[in-house]
Write a protein that holds these residues in place. Structure first.
Motif, mmCIF file in Angstrom:
data_model
loop_
_atom_site.group_PDB
_atom_site.id
_atom_site.type_symbol
_atom_site.label_atom_id
_atom_site.label_comp_id
_atom_site.label_asym_id
_atom_site.label_seq_id
_atom_site.Cartn_x
_atom_site.Cartn_y
_atom_site.Cartn_z
ATOM 1 N N LEU A 232 0.813 -1.215 0.000
ATOM 2 C CA LEU A 232 0.000 0.000 0.000
ATOM 3 C C LEU A 232 0.848 1.267 0.000
ATOM 4 O O LEU A 232 0.438 2.291 -0.557
ATOM 5 N N ALA A 233 2.034 1.205 0.606
ATOM 6 C CA ALA A 233 2.916 2.380 0.562
ATOM 7 C C ALA A 233 3.312 2.686 -0.874
ATOM 8 O O ALA A 233 3.316 3.854 -1.305
ATOM 9 N N GLU A 234 3.637 1.651 -1.642
ATOM 10 C CA GLU A 234 3.962 1.857 -3.050
ATOM 11 C C GLU A 234 2.747 2.356 -3.819
ATOM 12 O O GLU A 234 2.877 3.177 -4.737
ATOM 13 N N ALA A 235 1.562 1.856 -3.466
ATOM 14 C CA ALA A 235 0.346 2.304 -4.151
ATOM 15 C C ALA A 235 0.105 3.791 -3.915
ATOM 16 O O ALA A 235 -0.250 4.531 -4.845
ATOM 17 N N ARG A 236 0.285 4.239 -2.701
ATOM 18 C CA ARG A 236 0.104 5.673 -2.407
ATOM 19 C C ARG A 236 1.104 6.505 -3.194
ATOM 20 O O ARG A 236 0.765 7.559 -3.744
ATOM 21 N N VAL B 152 -6.083 -1.785 -2.681
ATOM 22 C CA VAL B 152 -5.514 -0.815 -3.620
ATOM 23 C C VAL B 152 -6.624 -0.104 -4.387
ATOM 24 O O VAL B 152 -6.566 1.110 -4.614
ATOM 25 N N ALA B 153 -7.654 -0.848 -4.781
ATOM 26 C CA ALA B 153 -8.771 -0.243 -5.516
ATOM 27 C C ALA B 153 -9.463 0.824 -4.681
ATOM 28 O O ALA B 153 -9.830 1.894 -5.186
ATOM 29 N N ASP B 154 -9.666 0.550 -3.398
ATOM 30 C CA ASP B 154 -10.276 1.543 -2.507
ATOM 31 C C ASP B 154 -9.410 2.789 -2.418
ATOM 32 O O ASP B 154 -9.915 3.917 -2.402
ATOM 33 N N LEU B 155 -8.104 2.581 -2.352
ATOM 34 C CA LEU B 155 -7.175 3.707 -2.251
ATOM 35 C C LEU B 155 -7.131 4.512 -3.546
ATOM 36 O O LEU B 155 -7.048 5.741 -3.528
ATOM 37 N N ALA B 156 -7.225 3.814 -4.684
ATOM 38 C CA ALA B 156 -7.040 4.463 -5.985
ATOM 39 C C ALA B 156 -8.240 5.279 -6.432
ATOM 40 O O ALA B 156 -8.097 6.178 -7.263
ATOM 41 N N VAL C 167 -2.682 4.207 -14.445
ATOM 42 C CA VAL C 167 -3.136 2.860 -14.108
ATOM 43 C C VAL C 167 -2.187 2.311 -13.051
ATOM 44 O O VAL C 167 -0.972 2.507 -13.144
ATOM 45 N N VAL C 168 -2.738 1.616 -12.059
ATOM 46 C CA VAL C 168 -1.929 0.970 -11.029
ATOM 47 C C VAL C 168 -2.119 -0.534 -11.150
ATOM 48 O O VAL C 168 -3.256 -1.024 -11.216
ATOM 49 N N VAL C 169 -1.023 -1.278 -11.196
ATOM 50 C CA VAL C 169 -1.074 -2.738 -11.202
ATOM 51 C C VAL C 169 -0.756 -3.227 -9.793
ATOM 52 O O VAL C 169 0.335 -2.974 -9.274
ATOM 53 N N ALA C 170 -1.716 -3.912 -9.173
ATOM 54 C CA ALA C 170 -1.550 -4.432 -7.813
ATOM 55 C C ALA C 170 -1.128 -5.895 -7.910
ATOM 56 O O ALA C 170 -1.931 -6.756 -8.260
ATOM 57 N N GLN C 171 0.136 -6.162 -7.615
ATOM 58 C CA GLN C 171 0.682 -7.504 -7.789
ATOM 59 C C GLN C 171 0.680 -8.268 -6.474
ATOM 60 O O GLN C 171 1.328 -7.884 -5.502
ATOM 61 N N GLY C 172 -0.037 -9.389 -6.450
ATOM 62 C CA GLY C 172 -0.030 -10.276 -5.299
ATOM 63 C C GLY C 172 1.122 -11.257 -5.366
ATOM 64 O O GLY C 172 1.754 -11.460 -6.415
ATOM 65 N N THR C 173 1.383 -11.910 -4.245
ATOM 66 C CA THR C 173 2.537 -12.809 -4.150
ATOM 67 C C THR C 173 2.366 -14.103 -4.938
ATOM 68 O O THR C 173 3.326 -14.849 -5.102
#
Length: 322
Positions: A119-123, A158-162, A132-138
């Protein structure tokens, strides 16, 4: 047709983007994904000029939207500038500080796509003006956060944040049900890697493609053993999910010891030279169970979209549980 903020922004028919996998997402694969109605992405890694000159014209010739992805810790300003000469619709930056490159991309008119693993990277990506933000899971194959979060809880956070910025889900998505799940989680689409590695256009050896078809999710593991053994410069906060490998079995949970053992690393190079181990790790995500064939990527994209639509239709018509 599944129309989302991502499809409108990127000018594509389906909410599917090819993950820009270094070494396998070349011009033919990116072109096939774009022809299929998704966003084809070149895996340019460091932006090698000769590689770009060979691969970029192949996808650019389609006249369809396409993009280029860079390993942010590895590339240079000159490489990013050079890539923009080929006219990509989007540039994706992953794994590192994107700040030296974001203004260059935005000033060119290309979409700025930033991949994040927490989430820090997302912010930070949103602060930098990501389109566009790509949220990569493990669950993702290849490199990702050494200590990250799974796709299912990470994407909606991430979607809520974006807010209105489109988010693409990445990690473990290998069929249309995964694409549908990404949309339900609040994403505007999916970035897919391993499934596209197992296609006729991917820049992989036939043995690699066959290994992906034969593999199961339990055959994958995320650690830094192979990066250390092969002397890779990947930053230590990232690890790679790969298929089973003799050196992983030998050095699991002993990464520090391997890093200090010069002879062990020479042994690895000797084993590669004589063919005892593959020259590169076989990167694969947990969704590899769902890969059972080697289709053309051009036909795979609409097939994934159709599967996603069918999955969503089943959900909408399902009776409530009692």
């Amino acid at each position: 047709m599944l129309s989302t903020r991502f499809t409108s922004l990127a000018g594509v028919r389906h909410p599917i983007m090819l993950a820009p996998m270094g070494g396998s997402a070349g011009g033919a694969l990116a072109a096939a994904v774009s022809r299929g109605g998704g966003l084809g992405m070149l895996g340019a890694a460091d932006g090698d000029p000769a590689w770009l000159a060979r691969e970029a014209p192949v996808v650019a010739a389609t006249g369809l939207p396409w993009g280029i992805g860079f390993l942010t810790w590895m590339t240079t300003v000159d490489a990013v500038r050079r890539s923009l000469m080929y006219g990509p619709r989007a540039v994706m930056l992953s794994f590192g500080d994107a700040r030296p490159y974001t203004r260059i991309v935005r000033d060119s008119g290309a979409l700025l796509i930033l991949q994040v693993t927490d989430l820090a990277e997302a912010r930070e990506a949103l602060d930098l003006g990501a389109d566009v933000v790509v949220a990569q899971g493990t669950e993702a194959g290849g490199h990702g956060a050494l200590r990250g979060r799974s796709t299912l809880p990470f994407v909606p956070a991430v979607a809520d944040l974006a807010g209105q910025v489109p988010v693409l889900a990445a990690g473990g998505i290998a069929d249309g049900r995964g694409v549908a799940a990404a949309l339900v989680l609040g994403a505007a689409g999916a970035a897919i890697g391993t499934r596209f590695q197992a296609t006729t256009e991917a820049l992989v050896a036939p043995a690699t493609a066959s290994a992906l078809v034969a593999a199961r999710g339990d055959d994958t593991e995320r650690n830094r053993v192979l990066d250390i053994a092969r002397g890779s410069r990947w930053p230590s906060r990232f690890a790679a999910r790969t298929l089973r490998h003799p050196y992983i079995d030998r050095w699991r949970d002993r990464e520090a010891e391997l890093a200090a053992d010069e002879q062990a690393r020479r042994d690895y190079q000797d084993d590669v030279a004589r063919g005892a181990v593959p020259p590169l790790p076989l990167w694969a995500g947990e969704g590899v169970d769902l890969i059972t064939d080697l289709p053309s990527a051009a036909s795979l994209v609409p097939a994934l979209a159709a599967q996603a639509e069918a999955a969503l239709a089943r959900c909408s018509g399902a009776a409530p549980a009692i």
